[in-house]
Scaffold this motif. Structure first.
Motif, short mmCIF file in Angstrom:
data_model
loop_
_atom_site.label_atom_id
_atom_site.label_comp_id
_atom_site.label_asym_id
_atom_site.label_seq_id
_atom_site.Cartn_x
_atom_site.Cartn_y
_atom_site.Cartn_z
N ALA A 130 0.85 -1.18 0.00
CA ALA A 130 0.00 0.00 0.00
C ALA A 130 0.89 1.23 0.00
CB ALA A 130 -0.92 0.00 1.22
N CYS A 131 0.59 2.20 -0.87
CA CYS A 131 1.53 3.29 -1.07
C CYS A 131 0.80 4.57 -1.43
CB CYS A 131 2.51 2.93 -2.20
SG CYS A 131 1.68 2.40 -3.71
N GLY A 132 1.55 5.66 -1.53
CA GLY A 132 0.99 6.95 -1.87
C GLY A 132 1.86 8.05 -1.28
N LEU A 322 4.99 7.41 -6.73
CA LEU A 322 5.50 6.65 -5.59
C LEU A 322 5.12 5.18 -5.70
CD1 LEU A 322 4.87 9.31 -2.86
CD2 LEU A 322 7.05 8.15 -3.21
N GLY A 323 3.91 4.91 -6.19
CA GLY A 323 3.53 3.52 -6.41
C GLY A 323 4.29 2.90 -7.55
N ALA A 324 4.44 3.66 -8.65
CA ALA A 324 5.11 3.14 -9.84
C ALA A 324 6.57 2.83 -9.57
CB ALA A 324 4.98 4.15 -10.98
N THR A 325 7.28 3.74 -8.93
CA THR A 325 8.71 3.53 -8.70
C THR A 325 8.99 2.44 -7.67
OG1 THR A 325 8.69 5.39 -7.13
CG2 THR A 325 9.39 5.87 -9.39
N ALA A 326 7.99 2.09 -6.86
CA ALA A 326 8.18 1.03 -5.86
C ALA A 326 7.95 -0.36 -6.45
CB ALA A 326 7.23 1.25 -4.69
N LEU A 327 7.29 -0.44 -7.61
CA LEU A 327 6.85 -1.74 -8.12
C LEU A 327 7.98 -2.76 -8.31
CD1 LEU A 327 3.87 -1.10 -10.54
CD2 LEU A 327 3.95 -2.68 -8.60
N HIS A 340 6.96 -0.22 3.91
CA HIS A 340 8.16 0.54 3.55
C HIS A 340 9.39 -0.02 4.27
CE1 HIS A 340 5.70 3.42 1.54
NE2 HIS A 340 5.08 3.79 2.64
N ILE A 341 9.20 -0.45 5.49
CA ILE A 341 10.32 -1.00 6.25
C ILE A 341 10.82 -2.29 5.59
CG2 ILE A 341 11.07 -1.88 8.49
CD1 ILE A 341 10.42 1.13 8.43
N ASP A 342 9.88 -3.11 5.14
CA ASP A 342 10.26 -4.36 4.46
C ASP A 342 11.01 -4.08 3.16
OD1 ASP A 342 8.92 -6.01 6.36
OD2 ASP A 342 7.02 -5.54 5.37
N LEU A 343 10.59 -3.05 2.42
CA LEU A 343 11.21 -2.74 1.13
C LEU A 343 12.60 -2.13 1.30
CD1 LEU A 343 8.22 -1.29 -0.94
CD2 LEU A 343 9.17 -3.60 -1.00
N GLY A 344 12.82 -1.48 2.44
CA GLY A 344 14.10 -0.79 2.64
C GLY A 344 14.15 0.48 1.80
N VAL A 345 15.34 0.93 1.48
CA VAL A 345 15.50 2.13 0.66
C VAL A 345 15.25 1.74 -0.80
CG1 VAL A 345 17.03 3.97 -0.09
CG2 VAL A 345 17.15 3.13 2.27
N VAL A 346 14.10 2.15 -1.32
CA VAL A 346 13.77 1.84 -2.72
C VAL A 346 14.72 2.58 -3.65
CG1 VAL A 346 12.01 2.09 -4.51
CG2 VAL A 346 11.35 1.34 -2.21
N GLN A 347 15.26 1.86 -4.62
CA GLN A 347 16.22 2.44 -5.56
C GLN A 347 15.61 2.37 -6.98
OE1 GLN A 347 20.37 0.96 -4.60
NE2 GLN A 347 19.19 -0.31 -3.18
N PRO A 348 14.86 3.37 -7.37
CA PRO A 348 14.18 3.30 -8.67
C PRO A 348 15.14 3.39 -9.84
CG PRO A 348 13.86 5.45 -7.67
CD PRO A 348 14.55 4.61 -6.64
N HIS A 349 14.99 2.51 -10.81
CA HIS A 349 15.82 2.51 -12.00
C HIS A 349 15.04 3.10 -13.18
CE1 HIS A 349 18.81 -0.86 -10.62
NE2 HIS A 349 18.63 0.08 -9.72
#
Length: 354
Positions: A130-132, A322-327, A340-349
């Motif tokens: 869940a994001c936003g 934010l949702g798109a870059t986390a996918l 967010h904690i589980d994902l860690g620091v999201v690194q969008p490519h």
């Protein structure tokens, strides 16, 4: 180096979905394979046209839910006006990771929903996130990041300011602008459940600081329109009207999470129909984090001014991005509900491109 690509479906193409759709078309990390629309006028249109790009993707929008669920895809960016848990679970069970910008957000407050979501994740071997922008960034990731600059924290306050005349939204009517002030105070248009959508963000910040929230309190104040205020519902939408003088022209919701008998985190939502309200509030659209403590700090997150000098409110496009870059991170995460904690620091490519 060849980057891994993800076959993605965009579900709904309002302001949020359109921002994500444009990202999927332009970002080489994604391969757009489907677009679900609810507006009959959009059916059969090329995804590029719906995103404000050349209509050359070859992906045509459909309102056929069964056809979308049957597609071979890695993930879905799910962005309808109102989230449907049963639909989310069907997508998950079909083997598609889901990032939902409309929640549900909190297992603590909606355990039945998350039991179904977890079961669907297990069935499909996929993840749900869940994001936003809020909840999902300005009220949790941003303040948690800023806490590393602090020696001591007394109180974290997060603000959302929106001028709904400069930034028209369909939520104007839903939120009860134009109602009698006393009637709105007695029975707010915003659901009593609304604070629980943000409870996970509050809990995430508190837990990150090693604390537990004891209770959440709410408060509402209103401002009256000082003259008749015409409004629209935004580009491409029919409708609108007039906020009559003396009716509700501004709303300030305040939700506070308490810890050890004191306010620890407060969310403020200042929504106004322009400057012609009393009392007058700050209407420069933005997100703002204020942390009281040692040393005290303040951060403002806002768009750059447009040609007219006005800063647009980008909360809805930011929600889509934010949702798109986390996918990709959601696709690579362990099956089940991931925070967010589980994902860690999201690194969008794929963001840096010619």
């Amino acid at each position: 180096m060849t980057e891994k690509t993800y076959r993605v479906i965009q579900w709904a193409t309002g302001v949020v979905g359109k921002a994500a759709l444009k990202h999927f078309i332009e970002n080489p990390v994604f391969d757009l394979v489907g677009v679900l629309v609810t507006n009959p006028g959009k059916v059969g249109k090329d995804a590029g046209e719906l995103a404000g790009l050349p209509p050359t993707t070859g992906v045509l929008a459909t309102d056929d839910v069964e056809a979308i669920i049957a597609l071979d895809a890695d993930c879905v960016h799910y962005a309808p006006l109102v989230a449907d848990v049963d639909t989310i679970c069907r997508l998950l069970a079909s083997g598609k990771n889901v990032a939902s910008v409309g929640g549900p957000f909190s297992p603590q407050h909606y355990p039945a929903h998350f039991e179904k979501i977890e079961a669907a994740c297990r069935a499909g071997g996929v993840s749900y996130h869940a994001c936003g922008v809020h909840p999902g960034f300005s009220g949790d990731i941003l303040p948690l990041t800023l806490t590393r600059l602090m020696n001591r924290i007394d109180h974290i306050q997060v603000y959302e300011f929106i001028d709904k005349v400069q930034n028209p939204m369909i939520y104007t009517e839903m939120m009860g602008f134009g109602r009698d002030p006393e009637a709105l105070l007695a029975k707010p248009s915003r659901s009593p459940e609304a604070p629980y959508a943000f409870a996970q963000s509050m809990a995430m910040v508190a837990e990150g600081l090693g604390k537990t929230i004891e209770k959440v309190t709410t408060r509402l104040e209103v401002a009256k329109a000082t003259k008749d205020i015409p409004y629209t519902l935004g580009e491409g939408r029919e409708g609108g009207g007039v906020i009559r003088q003396g009716t509700v022209g501004g709303q300030h919701y305040e939700w506070t999470a308490w810890c050890e008998g004191k306010p620890l985190i407060t969310y403020h939502f200042y929504w106004s129909m322009g400057p012609d309200i009393e009392p007058q509030w700050d209407i420069d659209s933005r997100y703002q984090v204020v942390i009281e403590g040692d040393p005290a700090l303040e951060v403002r997150l806002m768009a750059r001014p447009g040609p007219d000098g006005v800063r647009p409110f980008l909360g809805l496009p930011w929600t889509g991005l934010l949702g798109a870059t986390a996918l990709p991170a959601v696709c690579e995460a362990k099956p089940g509900f991931v925070t967010h904690i589980d994902l860690g620091v999201v690194q969008p490519h794929g963001l840096v491109r010619g």
